[in-house]
Write a protein that holds these residues in place. Sequence first.
Motif, short mmCIF file in Angstrom:
data_model
loop_
_atom_site.label_atom_id
_atom_site.label_comp_id
_atom_site.label_asym_id
_atom_site.label_seq_id
_atom_site.Cartn_x
_atom_site.Cartn_y
_atom_site.Cartn_z
N ALA A 336 0.84 -1.21 0.00
CA ALA A 336 0.00 0.00 0.00
C ALA A 336 0.86 1.25 0.00
O ALA A 336 0.57 2.24 -0.69
N LEU A 337 1.95 1.21 0.75
CA LEU A 337 2.88 2.33 0.80
C LEU A 337 3.52 2.56 -0.57
O LEU A 337 3.60 3.69 -1.06
N LEU A 338 3.96 1.47 -1.19
CA LEU A 338 4.56 1.54 -2.52
C LEU A 338 3.58 2.14 -3.53
O LEU A 338 3.95 3.01 -4.34
N LYS A 339 2.34 1.71 -3.46
CA LYS A 339 1.31 2.20 -4.39
C LYS A 339 1.11 3.71 -4.24
O LYS A 339 1.06 4.44 -5.24
N LYS A 340 1.02 4.19 -3.00
CA LYS A 340 0.79 5.62 -2.78
C LYS A 340 2.00 6.45 -3.19
O LYS A 340 1.85 7.55 -3.74
N MET A 341 3.20 5.93 -2.95
CA MET A 341 4.40 6.66 -3.37
C MET A 341 4.44 6.76 -4.89
O MET A 341 4.79 7.81 -5.45
N PHE A 344 1.93 9.33 -6.05
CA PHE A 344 2.42 10.69 -5.82
C PHE A 344 3.41 11.09 -6.90
O PHE A 344 3.33 12.20 -7.45
N LEU A 345 4.31 10.20 -7.25
CA LEU A 345 5.31 10.49 -8.28
C LEU A 345 4.66 10.66 -9.64
O LEU A 345 5.11 11.48 -10.46
N ASN A 346 3.60 9.89 -9.91
CA ASN A 346 2.91 9.97 -11.19
C ASN A 346 1.88 11.10 -11.24
O ASN A 346 1.12 11.21 -12.22
N LYS A 347 1.81 11.88 -10.15
CA LYS A 347 0.88 13.02 -10.04
C LYS A 347 -0.58 12.59 -10.04
O LYS A 347 -1.48 13.39 -10.35
N GLU A 348 -0.83 11.33 -9.70
CA GLU A 348 -2.21 10.88 -9.48
C GLU A 348 -2.74 11.43 -8.16
O GLU A 348 -3.95 11.56 -7.97
#
Length: 387
Positions: A336-341, A344-348
């Motif tokens: 879940a942490l990986l997904k949110k990071m 964030f990087l992809n500007k989603e």
Amino acid sequence: MKPKLLRITTVPISLSGLLQGQMRFMSRYFEITGVSSPDGNTLKNIETKEGIKTFPVEMTRKITPIKDLKAVYQLYKLFKKEQPIIVHSHTPKAGTLSMLAAKLAGVPHRLHTIAGLPLVETTGLKRQLLNTVEKFTYACATKIYPNAHGLTKIILENNFTSKDKLKVIANGSSNGIDTKHFNPKCISENVKETLNSQLNISQSDKVFVFVGRLVGDKGINELVSAFSTISQTNSALKLLLVGDYETELDPLKDETLKAMEMNPKIINTGWVDDVRPFLAIADCLVFPSYREGFPNVVMQAGAMGLPAIVSDINGCNEIIIEGENGTIIPIKDTEALLKKMKQFLNKELQYDSERCRALITERYERQVVWDALLEEYQRLLGLAKEK
């Protein structure tokens, strides 16, 4: 004469850090003595900074029955001599020892602030022992102040005390935050450029930052694992780890330490006196802690205009409003942490820095917390002014 108020923590760094500025403010209304373990010149420095008296009592953070009994006796003698109207403790060991000593000494108002419950990550016989100690502390106190609404829920679920003994001051937090100090305008472009250069961070880099102890229960193992995965496919990326290890109490996994050593995109700064420049050069706070009371760093980052990825625990899930100043993930969930990071990087996931700051200044400015606590003291003493 001003009524006497004693503020007590296990170690002096908590007295100076957790309550910074608060005791000086309260000294307008009370004669204050700060009590904590001796540690070089720390107590003397607190006297100078806060304008109060201090008194050393050796207290340990571990289970040390003989030393603990000795500390109770020293506290009892202090209370009998000083005759305070209020004893207010913070941190687990100081709470247990001082609440017992204050009850034995007949102190009328025995207050204890709960800023996190380490026992929630404990099991077996040790958990049973900690539960017993917690109930004992609350029984000796006349009032308990969880510094987050989530802590109130945990306390009631575990039947540590009755609901009428509990109260959250203001909107939570033990001391609030000085939003004039934690303000992105305080950090100049020159300071940021110099720090980026020292840390080998380029303008194109996206920077995640963690501030706190580098230990297991802060979620560092999960954070390093997630970052190691994402950094394999993203070259313009850095992770700032701002804090010290605590190898005796909660060491990191060997694979985590190895990854931190081998990955040049992970930068460990060690302890710093001023975290603001590091927050100023970051794009997002990542704080996947397992347990907290009311985490100062999440407030600090927000006041500096940073969004945050935090775990779904009390304090964090009160400061962060999903979609407005950050996002909340399940505890101990690397995926879940990986997904949110990645999002964030992809500007989603996008956040407005001014909104992130406003949500802190509106709810957690430290003067709001101080005024609410002063009102509580005055209410207990029958001195509260009618509104």
